[in-house]
Motif scaffolding. Sequence first.
Motif, PDB file in Angstrom:
ATOM      1  N   ALA A   1      -1.519  -8.468   5.738  1.00 28.83           N
ATOM      2  CA  ALA A   1      -1.647  -9.055   4.367  1.00 28.83           C
ATOM      3  C   ALA A   1      -0.715 -10.204   4.052  1.00 28.83           C
ATOM      4  O   ALA A   1      -1.044 -10.850   3.013  1.00 28.83           O
ATOM      5  CB  ALA A   1      -1.199  -7.808   3.010  1.00 28.83           C
TER       6      ALA A   1
ATOM      7  N   LEU B   1      -2.283  -3.703   7.091  1.00 28.26           N
ATOM      8  CA  LEU B   1      -3.336  -3.632   6.210  1.00 28.26           C
ATOM      9  C   LEU B   1      -4.631  -3.634   6.827  1.00 28.26           C
ATOM     10  O   LEU B   1      -5.429  -2.915   6.153  1.00 28.26           O
ATOM     11  CB  LEU B   1      -3.161  -4.688   4.982  1.00 28.26           C
TER      12      LEU B   1
ATOM     13  N   TRP C   1      -3.742  -1.772  -3.205  1.00 28.11           N
ATOM     14  CA  TRP C   1      -3.777  -1.133  -1.775  1.00 28.11           C
ATOM     15  C   TRP C   1      -2.900   0.088  -1.880  1.00 28.11           C
ATOM     16  O   TRP C   1      -3.104   1.067  -1.245  1.00 28.11           O
ATOM     17  CB  TRP C   1      -3.720  -1.796  -0.455  1.00 28.11           C
TER      18      TRP C   1
ATOM     19  N   GLU D   1      -0.839 -11.511  -6.593  1.00 26.58           N
ATOM     20  CA  GLU D   1      -0.218 -10.893  -5.290  1.00 26.58           C
ATOM     21  C   GLU D   1       0.009  -9.427  -5.558  1.00 26.58           C
ATOM     22  O   GLU D   1      -0.138  -8.684  -4.790  1.00 26.58           O
ATOM     23  CB  GLU D   1       0.871 -11.765  -4.694  1.00 26.58           C
ATOM     24  N   GLU D   2       0.761  -9.499  -6.661  1.00 29.24           N
ATOM     25  CA  GLU D   2       1.402  -7.983  -7.209  1.00 29.24           C
ATOM     26  C   GLU D   2       0.145  -7.000  -7.563  1.00 29.24           C
ATOM     27  O   GLU D   2       0.468  -5.903  -7.114  1.00 29.24           O
ATOM     28  CB  GLU D   2       2.175  -8.279  -8.472  1.00 29.24           C
TER      29      GLU D   2
ATOM     30  N   HIS E   1      -2.773  -7.061  -6.293  1.00 20.40           N
ATOM     31  CA  HIS E   1      -3.341  -6.665  -4.882  1.00 20.40           C
ATOM     32  C   HIS E   1      -2.449  -5.771  -4.058  1.00 20.40           C
ATOM     33  O   HIS E   1      -2.994  -4.679  -3.530  1.00 20.40           O
ATOM     34  CB  HIS E   1      -3.683  -7.925  -3.952  1.00 20.40           C
ATOM     35  N   ARG E   2      -1.189  -5.949  -4.349  1.00 23.49           N
ATOM     36  CA  ARG E   2      -0.209  -4.814  -3.538  1.00 23.49           C
ATOM     37  C   ARG E   2      -0.402  -3.510  -4.338  1.00 23.49           C
ATOM     38  O   ARG E   2      -0.407  -2.311  -3.671  1.00 23.49           O
ATOM     39  CB  ARG E   2       1.178  -5.425  -3.733  1.00 23.49           C
ATOM     40  N   ASP E   3      -0.475  -3.258  -5.691  1.00 24.51           N
ATOM     41  CA  ASP E   3      -0.475  -2.373  -6.477  1.00 24.51           C
ATOM     42  C   ASP E   3      -1.953  -1.685  -5.971  1.00 24.51           C
ATOM     43  O   ASP E   3      -1.981  -0.262  -6.030  1.00 24.51           O
ATOM     44  CB  ASP E   3      -0.448  -2.505  -7.940  1.00 24.51           C
TER      45      ASP E   3
END
Length: 270
Positions: A34, A102, A198, A191-192, A194-196
């Motif tokens: 990622a 990822l 996955w 960005e946040e 997409h992190r949340d």
Amino acid sequence: MHNMLIDKKIKTVLGTYKVSIRSGEKMIVFLSGAASFDTEQTFRLIINLLPENIGVFAIDYINSGLSSTEVQPFDLVQEATVIANLIKKQQAKQIILVGHSLGGLYALHIVKQLDNVIGFIGIEPLNRESVLNPPHGPAYRKVEMEVAKLSEEGKIQLVKDRVYENFPKSLADEIWQTHILDEAREDEVVEEKHRDNWIETIKQYSEIMLPKTLPSILISQSFRANEYRRSEYYTDNSIVVSAGDFHQIHWEHPDIVARAIKTILGDEVL
């Protein structure tokens, strides 16, 4: 051999992907991590070690690398489906999925949509335990403390040093320039999100695993070997290989990944 790759821009409902392709009846699909420095470019040392008749499909995700930003919101499972459809269009007879970090999570969802996958190679693939119930043994705590000592600038410098240590300068320059471009367009909200996303994907698909009989070779730092033997990537036909001291093991040991690919192809024994 990398010169035989064809770089393409492929427009989809999610955005435009930058994909590097070499045709072949047997095709290796590379799925990166990622970070902004995890792109198709970092797999080139591995690709250069593969026979010329082996196909390659290496993709930068939307919102990363040399692919575009998103044209509509999406989640990881939707993107995995788009990527699976792009792989199908290559019409390879046999596929090996290679997922770093990822990329392993993407592979878990992609493999369900393809009927010609003959193996998976995970380079420290993201696993449920590491996200939801991280191990805290002495070796893990040592790494955590070493990372905690570094400033954000120090972490970036550490990665940059590793890039220039492990890649030829011209390729290292490419990788770092892609990182700079990616960081320049980075949207912290996206960005946040997409992190949340996955993390939510891991929770929502809590039972997903590689097919039980699918051969897999899992490459990890030695202190994480047992973690991967417990993971959703471990099958009845798995091998765990220990190598390196850095999450991007394939930068330092492309030969081990290439040998793993050849092992699944039946051309070599790891």
